[in-house]
Design a protein around this motif. Structure first.
Motif, PDB file in Angstrom:
ATOM      1  N   LYS A  16      46.030  32.371  48.466  1.00  0.00           N
ATOM      2  CA  LYS A  16      46.985  33.208  49.192  1.00  0.00           C
ATOM      3  C   LYS A  16      48.315  33.277  48.450  1.00  0.00           C
ATOM      4  O   LYS A  16      48.921  34.345  48.327  1.00  0.00           O
ATOM      5  CB  LYS A  16      47.190  32.648  50.598  1.00  0.00           C
ATOM      6  CG  LYS A  16      48.078  33.489  51.474  1.00  0.00           C
ATOM      7  CD  LYS A  16      48.160  32.922  52.873  1.00  0.00           C
ATOM      8  CE  LYS A  16      49.095  33.767  53.723  1.00  0.00           C
ATOM      9  NZ  LYS A  16      49.231  33.221  55.069  1.00  0.00           N
ATOM     10  N   ILE A  19      47.889  35.561  45.375  1.00  0.00           N
ATOM     11  CA  ILE A  19      47.820  36.974  45.776  1.00  0.00           C
ATOM     12  C   ILE A  19      49.202  37.499  46.130  1.00  0.00           C
ATOM     13  O   ILE A  19      49.581  38.598  45.722  1.00  0.00           O
ATOM     14  CB  ILE A  19      46.836  37.148  46.947  1.00  0.00           C
ATOM     15  CG1 ILE A  19      45.406  36.943  46.454  1.00  0.00           C
ATOM     16  CG2 ILE A  19      46.974  38.524  47.591  1.00  0.00           C
ATOM     17  CD1 ILE A  19      44.371  36.852  47.552  1.00  0.00           C
ATOM     18  N   GLU A  20      49.997  36.706  46.861  1.00  0.00           N
ATOM     19  CA  GLU A  20      51.340  37.138  47.246  1.00  0.00           C
ATOM     20  C   GLU A  20      52.266  37.241  46.041  1.00  0.00           C
ATOM     21  O   GLU A  20      53.011  38.218  45.908  1.00  0.00           O
ATOM     22  CB  GLU A  20      51.926  36.166  48.274  1.00  0.00           C
ATOM     23  CG  GLU A  20      51.288  36.269  49.640  1.00  0.00           C
ATOM     24  CD  GLU A  20      51.770  35.189  50.595  1.00  0.00           C
ATOM     25  OE1 GLU A  20      52.586  34.334  50.192  1.00  0.00           O
ATOM     26  OE2 GLU A  20      51.315  35.206  51.747  1.00  0.00           O
ATOM     27  N   GLN A  25      47.523  42.209  46.867  1.00  0.00           N
ATOM     28  CA  GLN A  25      46.951  42.528  48.163  1.00  0.00           C
ATOM     29  C   GLN A  25      46.554  43.998  48.281  1.00  0.00           C
ATOM     30  O   GLN A  25      45.523  44.317  48.864  1.00  0.00           O
ATOM     31  CB  GLN A  25      47.924  42.159  49.290  1.00  0.00           C
ATOM     32  CG  GLN A  25      47.302  42.215  50.657  1.00  0.00           C
ATOM     33  CD  GLN A  25      46.154  41.228  50.821  1.00  0.00           C
ATOM     34  OE1 GLN A  25      46.283  40.056  50.491  1.00  0.00           O
ATOM     35  NE2 GLN A  25      45.035  41.699  51.313  1.00  0.00           N
ATOM     36  N   ASP A  29      42.864  45.189  49.260  1.00  0.00           N
ATOM     37  CA  ASP A  29      42.652  46.031  50.442  1.00  0.00           C
ATOM     38  C   ASP A  29      41.886  47.293  50.087  1.00  0.00           C
ATOM     39  O   ASP A  29      41.045  47.752  50.858  1.00  0.00           O
ATOM     40  CB  ASP A  29      43.990  46.403  51.083  1.00  0.00           C
ATOM     41  CG  ASP A  29      44.636  45.231  51.793  1.00  0.00           C
ATOM     42  OD1 ASP A  29      43.928  44.243  52.084  1.00  0.00           O
ATOM     43  OD2 ASP A  29      45.857  45.311  52.054  1.00  0.00           O
TER      44      ASP A  29
END
Length: 98
Positions: A16, A19-20, A25, A29
């Motif tokens: 996480k 990804i941030e 993201q 998506d």
């Protein structure tokens, strides 16, 4: 200098964080929305779908059948709700059928 994570973080927390920090993201998506469209809408709709693209919070769906496009236009809000429930967050706010 980047903040260093301690060795006691779970793998999910580390992913996480990656990804941030790398702003991945949106790409994730994009791939996930294509898979979700096929699974949520079923094989019948999937076979008439040419392209599914997510730009910001708008989902653009290109269909090969005008009849199907008209039929799906009546249920846009239901489709948005299904997709957002699948992703467990407010990902799509509008659908444009082409």
């Amino acid at each position: 200098m980047a903040k260093r994570l301690s060795n006691e973080n779970s793998l999910g927390e580390v992913l996480k964080h990656i990804i941030e920090n790398n702003k991945l993201q949106a790409g994730i998506d994009q791939v996930n929305i294509q898979e979700a469209w096929g699974s949520l809408m079923g094989n019948g709709v999937k076979s008439y779908t040419r392209n599914v693209v997510l730009k910001k919070n708008t989902l653009y769906v290109e269909l090969t059948s005008a009849v199907l496009r008209e039929e799906l236009s009546y249920g846009k809000q239901k489709i948005i709700k299904m997709i957002n429930e699948e992703f467990r967050r407010e990902l799509v706010t509008e659908i444009i059928l082409r």
